[in-house]
Design a protein around this motif. Structure first.
Motif, short mmCIF file in Angstrom:
data_model
loop_
_atom_site.label_atom_id
_atom_site.label_comp_id
_atom_site.label_asym_id
_atom_site.label_seq_id
_atom_site.Cartn_x
_atom_site.Cartn_y
_atom_site.Cartn_z
N LEU A 12 0.93 -0.84 0.13
CA LEU A 12 -0.30 -0.12 -0.10
C LEU A 12 1.37 1.32 0.14
CD1 LEU A 12 -2.60 -1.16 3.17
CD2 LEU A 12 -2.68 -1.50 0.33
N ASP A 13 0.46 2.14 -0.68
CA ASP A 13 0.86 3.49 -0.64
C ASP A 13 -0.48 5.02 -0.96
OD1 ASP A 13 2.32 5.42 -0.76
OD2 ASP A 13 3.52 5.71 -2.17
N ALA A 14 -0.83 5.00 0.71
CA ALA A 14 -1.74 5.69 0.35
C ALA A 14 -2.39 6.45 1.81
CB ALA A 14 -3.47 4.96 0.57
N THR A 15 -3.09 7.98 1.20
CA THR A 15 -2.64 8.89 2.68
C THR A 15 -4.82 8.32 2.64
OG1 THR A 15 -1.47 10.21 1.40
CG2 THR A 15 -3.02 11.71 3.45
N VAL A 16 -4.91 8.93 3.78
CA VAL A 16 -6.70 8.82 3.75
C VAL A 16 -7.15 10.29 5.33
CG1 VAL A 16 -8.29 7.52 5.29
CG2 VAL A 16 -7.05 6.69 3.28
N ARG A 17 -7.93 10.94 4.57
CA ARG A 17 -8.43 11.72 5.76
C ARG A 17 -9.73 10.80 6.39
NH1 ARG A 17 -7.00 16.55 8.06
NH2 ARG A 17 -8.60 16.90 9.83
N VAL A 18 -9.42 10.77 7.63
CA VAL A 18 -11.19 9.92 8.24
C VAL A 18 -11.44 11.61 8.90
CG1 VAL A 18 -9.72 7.59 9.03
CG2 VAL A 18 -9.91 10.20 10.68
N PRO A 19 -13.41 11.20 8.84
CA PRO A 19 -14.14 12.09 9.21
C PRO A 19 -13.86 12.07 11.18
CG PRO A 19 -15.04 9.94 9.05
CD PRO A 19 -14.08 9.46 8.63
N GLY A 20 -14.83 13.35 11.44
CA GLY A 20 -14.45 13.59 12.63
C GLY A 20 -15.01 12.62 13.66
N SER A 21 -13.96 12.73 15.29
CA SER A 21 -14.57 11.68 16.20
C SER A 21 -15.63 11.62 16.28
CB SER A 21 -13.72 11.68 17.18
OG SER A 21 -14.24 11.51 18.44
N LYS A 22 -16.88 10.69 16.44
CA LYS A 22 -18.01 10.52 17.14
C LYS A 22 -17.70 10.76 18.30
CE LYS A 22 -19.73 7.20 18.66
NZ LYS A 22 -20.28 5.67 19.38
N SER A 23 -17.75 9.89 19.28
CA SER A 23 -17.77 10.81 20.59
C SER A 23 -17.25 12.37 21.17
CB SER A 23 -16.41 9.96 21.37
OG SER A 23 -16.22 8.21 21.26
N ILE A 24 -16.38 13.38 20.02
CA ILE A 24 -16.07 13.45 20.17
C ILE A 24 -17.45 14.86 19.74
CG2 ILE A 24 -14.57 16.24 19.78
CD1 ILE A 24 -12.46 14.39 19.94
N THR A 25 -17.80 14.77 18.52
CA THR A 25 -19.07 15.38 17.88
C THR A 25 -19.81 15.41 18.94
OG1 THR A 25 -17.95 14.54 16.09
CG2 THR A 25 -20.29 15.31 16.19
N ASN A 26 -20.37 14.34 19.25
CA ASN A 26 -21.91 14.35 20.00
C ASN A 26 -21.64 14.54 22.03
OD1 ASN A 26 -23.27 13.05 18.64
ND2 ASN A 26 -23.61 11.30 19.20
N ARG A 27 -20.55 14.94 22.60
CA ARG A 27 -20.17 15.46 23.57
C ARG A 27 -20.07 16.83 23.52
NH1 ARG A 27 -17.92 10.61 24.45
NH2 ARG A 27 -17.48 10.22 26.81
N ALA A 28 -19.62 17.33 22.30
CA ALA A 28 -19.52 18.58 21.40
C ALA A 28 -20.65 18.87 21.64
CB ALA A 28 -18.86 19.19 20.59
N TYR A 29 -21.97 18.80 20.90
CA TYR A 29 -23.22 18.73 21.00
C TYR A 29 -24.03 18.77 22.02
CZ TYR A 29 -22.84 18.05 15.90
OH TYR A 29 -22.85 17.93 14.40
N VAL A 30 -23.82 18.22 23.01
CA VAL A 30 -24.25 18.39 23.97
C VAL A 30 -24.25 19.32 25.04
CG1 VAL A 30 -24.68 16.89 26.75
CG2 VAL A 30 -24.47 15.94 24.71
N LEU A 31 -22.79 19.69 25.02
CA LEU A 31 -22.44 20.85 25.46
C LEU A 31 -22.56 22.24 25.38
CD1 LEU A 31 -18.83 19.34 27.15
CD2 LEU A 31 -20.02 20.08 28.52
N ALA A 32 -22.74 22.47 23.92
CA ALA A 32 -23.13 23.59 23.03
C ALA A 32 -24.71 23.71 23.87
CB ALA A 32 -23.07 23.43 22.04
N ALA A 33 -25.35 22.37 23.77
CA ALA A 33 -26.60 22.84 23.69
C ALA A 33 -27.51 23.08 25.43
CB ALA A 33 -27.57 21.41 23.33
#
Length: 426
Positions: free
Chosen positions: A16-37
């Motif tokens: 393999l010889d590849a570069t990947v960008r994975v999406p944002g963290s679910k754990s962080i995303t949903n904690r951020a939404y709760v705290l923002a609310a």
């Protein structure tokens, strides 16, 4: 994302010889939404995960009166409203973060909030959290079973105070109380009974509370979050390092190099443990300004691993160890029996069905090297099992991964990104 019943996992035809960008963290995303609310004003959450679990969280917050607006910059979340006695329903799907983080929020308004979701969510542990909420003053209806469906009758706030909590089945029970704690009348003090799994997720919760303006304190197994008015104008979500696991594992299993863009130099995410794990299993690992680069030779060392703190990595790690040069043992993950499915039983069954020699232990798996062959790899509506099946397919022709669309829980574009990882795949 393909919608067919099975997906033929591609075989790596070379290094393999590849570069990947994975999406944002679910754990962080949903904690951020709760705290923002529960924060004053609005918070712009930048680079959040867009997946089924994240959308279920936003929909739940919307039902509780929070404004949630998407834009090219991210998602802007405003303060929950108190309501006027109406009855609303929250769809949980099979999202543990929604099932655990939202009920405490439901106590803050004047609504009756009914919770239910997929059949699988009714089997996931919840009773200790509902019991603790009741002791803190929450009014619950139907929570005696310790599982959905149940309702929270909000009376405009929660007294809060001190409570003992058994969080041994999931650290999310503790995080749920701590995240809403700043909005409770007297804050919250939680004394743990039993050892919770995934210490990194607890550290993540405490760190994010501080970023939003709370003052959490910890003394051993006792946690305290005082009543505080939170406020944060914007928060940027890190890439999901657990979702990066199959990609970095691919370099070890197939050989060659894979770079994950945006890997943070410092993080509370459990997935960061992959750096030391991959070295232990035989890979070369380098963290630089351009991300994390993993280089392997298609040789995997057998290992004895305690994954108690990073249990969510178990499915991918178990798949990798099927290619090891000697026996391996995974321990410390008995709590995985209460995840999206009984992950230990599922892994032992499915890996063995493809020729593996995998058996359950009291708190993990024992894996002995054995020749693997193709066949259907059942995924039990579990996103992490889809990723494990993809790893197996790198070296085993004919692995048919059941219901690949279930990976949309945390990574809707996984199959497409996996094919891009392997441009010469069969």
């Amino acid at each position: 994302m393909p919608q067919e019943a099975t997906w033929r996992a591609p075989v790596a035809e070379g290094e393999l010889d590849a570069t990947v960008r994975v999406p944002g963290s679910k754990s962080i995303t949903n904690r951020a939404y709760v705290l923002a609310a529960i924060s004053r004003g609005t918070t712009l959450v930048r680079e959040p995960l867009d997946s089924r679990d994240a959308r279920l969280m936003l929909a739940a917050l919307d039902r509780l009166g929070a404004s949630c607006q998407s834009s090219p910059e991210g998602v802007r979340v405003g303060l929950l409203t108190r309501g006027d006695g109406e009855e609303v329903s929250v769809e949980l799907g099979n999202a543990g973060t929604v099932a655990r983080f939202v009920p405490p929020l439901a106590t803050l308004g004047f609504r009756t909030v009914r919770f239910d979701g997929d059949p699988a969510i009714r089997r996931r542990p919840l009773a200790p959290l509902l019991r603790a909420l009741t002791e803190l003053g929450a009014d619950l209806d139907g929570g005696g079973t310790g599982a959905p469906p149940f309702a929270v009758r909000g009376h405009g706030g929660l007294r809060g105070g001190a409570v003992e909590l058994d969080s041994s089945a999931s650290s999310q029970f503790l995080s749920a109380l701590l995240l809403s704690g700043p909005a409770f009348d007297t804050g919250v003090t939680v004394r743990l009974v039993g050892r919770p799994p995934s210490e990194p997720h607890i550290a993540m919760t405490l760190d994010m509370l501080r970023r939003f303006g709370a003052r959490p304190q910890r003394d051993g197994d006792e946690f305290h979050v005082p009543h505080t008015e939170l406020s944060l104008s914007e928060y940027t979500v890190e890439p999901d390092l657990s979702s990066a696991a199959p990609f970095v594992a691919a370099a070890l299993v197939a050989g060659g190099s894979v770079r994950i863009e945006g890997w943070p130099a410092e993080t509370t995410q459990p997935g960061d443990w992959l750096r030391s794990l991959l070295r232990e299993l035989g890979a070369e690992v380098t963290l630089g300004a351009d991300g994390l680069t993993v280089t392997g030779t298609a040789t995997v060392r057998g290992a004895t691993l305690d994954l108690h703190e990073v249990g969510e990595l178990t499915p991918v790690v178990a798949a990798v160890l099927c290619f090891a040069d000697g026996p391996s043992v995974i321990s410390g993950v008995a709590h995985l029996r209460g995840h999206e499915t009984d992950r230990l039983a599922a892994l032992a069954t499915e890996l063995s069905a493809l020729g593996g020699d995998v058996t359950e232990t009291e708190d993990g798996l024992r894996i002995n090297p054995a020749p693997l062959h193709g066949g259907t790899f059942h995924t039990y509506d579990d996103h992490r099992l889809v990723m494990a099946g993809a790893v197996l397919g790198l070296r085993v022709p004919g692995v048919l991964v059941e219901n690949p669309a279930t990976v949309g829980k945390t990574y809707p574009g996984f199959v497409e990104d996996w094919h891009r990882l392997l441009p010469t795949a069969s």
